[in-house]
Design an enzyme around this catalytic site. Sequence first.
Site, PDB file in Angstrom:
ATOM      1  CG  ASP A 392      -0.272  -0.219   2.519  1.00 52.59           C
ATOM      2  OD1 ASP A 392       0.970  -0.280   2.523  1.00 52.59           O
ATOM      3  OD2 ASP A 392      -0.954  -0.335   3.540  1.00 52.59           O
ATOM      4  CG  ASP A 680      -2.645   0.443   7.087  1.00 50.24           C
ATOM      5  OD1 ASP A 680      -3.578   0.036   6.366  1.00 50.24           O
ATOM      6  OD2 ASP A 680      -2.225   1.615   7.051  1.00 50.24           O
ATOM      7  CG  ASP A 684      -5.162  -3.727   4.075  1.00 49.16           C
ATOM      8  OD1 ASP A 684      -5.547  -3.649   2.888  1.00 49.16           O
ATOM      9  OD2 ASP A 684      -4.753  -2.751   4.716  1.00 49.16           O
TER      10      ASP A 684
END
Length: 956
Positions: A392, A680, A684
């Site tokens: 990410d 995070d 996810d």
Amino acid sequence: MEQKRHYEGLTDTEVLASREQHGANVLTPCEKDPLWKQFLEKFEDPLIIILLIAGFLSIAISCWEYWGLHSEDGVAVFFEPVGIFIAILLATSIAFYFELKADKEFSILNQANDEEEVEVIRNGNATTVAKKDIVVGDVVIINTGAEIPADGRLLEAISLYVDESTLNGESVPAYKSVKEEDFDKDASYATNQVLRGTKVMEGHGIFVVEAVGDSTENGKVFEAAQIDDSVKTPLSEQLDGLSELITKLSYVFAGCIIVGRLIVFFHWQPIVWTLSIPTLIFFWLVIKKFEGWKWFVNTFITIGYFLILMACVVVFHIMLLPEESMTGLLAHTLNTMMIAVTLIVVAVPEGLPMAVTLSLAYSMRRMMKTNNLVRKMHACETMGATTVICTDKTGTLTQNQMRVYQTQFYALDKQQLDESLAARLLMEGISVNSTASLDYSEKDKPEVLGSPTEGALLLWLNDHQISYREIRSNVQIVEELPFTTERKYMAVLVKSTLMEGKQILYVKGAPEIVYGLCKQTDCDVTKEDIERQLEEYQEQAMRTLGFAYQIVDGKEDVFKEGRVVADGLIFQGIVAISDPVRDDVPAAVADCMKAGIDVKIVTGDTSRTAKEIGRQIGLWTSSDSDKNIITGPEFAALSDAELDKRVEDLKIISRARPLDKKRLVESLQRCNEVVAVTGDGTNDAPALQAAHVGLSMGDGTSVAKEASDITIIDNSFSSIGKAVMWGRSLYQNIQRFLLFQLTVNVAACFLVLAGAFMGTESPLTVTQMLWVNLIMDTFAAMALASLPPSERVMKDAPRDRNAFIISRSMGWNILGVGGFFFVMLLALLYIFEHADITALKDIIHLQLGSTNGLSPYELTLLFTIFVMTHFFYLFNARAFETGRSALHFKGCRGLLFIVMIILIGQIAMVELPILQKFFNIAKGGLSLEDWIIIMLGSSLVLWVREAWHLIKPKKK
């Protein structure tokens, strides 16, 4: 309707008093077996049991020789059997010590969960403390994704759903509320109660702690958590298979040695060959693991074989050697059995699990210093095989230090916050439509607690001397809609002092989404102007937020089915938030790409923002085109077959949705890639679980951390590159141990087997072989497991995850070097048997004659040469595939310490009189001249390798 209240929480004095009364918030681990019991378990190995039985029988024979036959050797007859016990005790003790050390390493890692930060209110200020420091009476703030740190009663709950499956097994999250009308009488736990170990799936709230540690519901059913090492990775499966193969081969050698030594003892009489029948049957059953029979059946068969063998040799002795003493036969047979079993002990790489365990423990502990907290053992090894990293953006590639860069509020004059209604509406909307807080413990620099993006807005208010706390305390919350990645906005309906008798709806989120909900814009700014401004910000890789409000009369619906349905929203403007790229990320990304690892960005940002970040880190270049980037909706529209064809080319997925990352991982895995994923957020978790290695962020949610294999404490991409380096180095350390151990095995097994059929005394006695096993297995495992990582491994291509751990070059080294050592030692064995050697230099004037046996001095020479040649080869194994000199010792203090122990131990064994007796060393040991010749000759294996290293072509 509820009002956001300001809580004081506990004072520092009250915290200490509560901890004194109720204890710390830690769970007491399950009680382990006492150390003495764990140590005795080391003797449950069947091979150790056989050695112990043989050792006791050897003592019995020594007693008969000493008291019954009045042996001329006196008490010296007891030295070898006693030496066997000392060697067994030494080997098991050292193995036990290092297993305890590895367990201690894992225990330290297991405690990491107690160090996770929890947001609390103390002394009237929002701050964070370690989970273990929570006490009864603490006021705790919980948000989506958080793990509940202790049992407590809710003070506030906004759209709060908690996953209680860890306690009640129910898969559907439980709704939590402080309103009595919402209480569910049939629920497993009270609706206004939250429990330790459960997770917030949606919404947020505040609760007061009522129980901590063992007093919690979780504590009552707690079992000590262990790092998961049960996952069977390709490496662990290979090592299991390799160990099983080596064990079977060692049984074959043992059987041949038993039959061979007895045939030679009876001068090759044909009838003695019949001993091969029971031996073959017995070892076939051993290889087949006795077909899974009960232990007492296995014990009966083992004792039965031993009795049949002894009965046969006694009968053969009566038939073939009637005039010779039976004592010599029994001693020879017993010694043969011990040699055979000891050879199995030497050959089987029992140090391999220790090498893997120590390598993992060492790597896991040292990786913490590079900000990698390994949560699952197998992740260390798998990281080294990674071929793709899906990352990410925020906090991993960027600094995650969100600050408002620029604002564009259309109703404010020159962007200044004044006392106008427009300004007051904006300040109130930012203050109440947020789950973030500021910690004012450091008065000069408030710290953001919660979402960094929302925190940047509160910092912006703080910079303008505006107290968000005061605004929040004066507002009553009517209804709230938390932010989700699906709808990309959050909203709150409040009763405000700004509008008497009215309610105000505040909405905040992605500008294009929020603008689409609005009926008009402040100052009638056109859509084109807004889009132009957004494009300018996004081209600079800035995160943008849009704001809107609506004054409602309390009768109309504003929320329906989790959506805003109010039709009179007014768009207030845009905020651009800057999050610069981390300084170390471009170099880290370049290192990964040089290592053959593809990097893919998965982000919720716009394509322009994502491409700009990609350009800044060196991922997106001028040669890239539309085939290398895709948006979330376009990604979702692809079929699996279409995605698999395109996935290798993709570098960026923008406007990604929660399940896009998981689908990307699955597609890459179908294309035989080894995938690591960073994440995070709670959303996810599916991708983190699906990946070969899930990498959660240090400030991520507890759900993300639990789903991951490694936690990147500092959130930095450069730490991910270090994890790859550690993984690759770990794999090579295990390869080096195998290279060394199997080379020793080849030389030892064939030497002892050849000695058995040559009719000589065993070239290596039981105690000597146990010493070889100790230094070449246990100590070598310690030495090679503690080698530091090498940055050079990042220049290699990723290894094939399913490739056999013994590479072709390793195989040639094992057979070539092991075979050379065997031939050299066999030649020395032949020379010593056919010549009278009183000093090693006598070999220069060699005169071979008839067989005259081996003297204790010659056996001592052979033993010392065997140990020292392999001692120097340890340096070669350590430098295998490093491209460096074997004499490069930087960062290898552990290796140097262990090789000094081996060297000093070998010299002491040969030269100290008390040890000479136990290890069958010639009285007087070796001369200085012998030692010099042995050292120089044995070290040739090192100098030849160094010369080859200097002249061979270097790898590009």
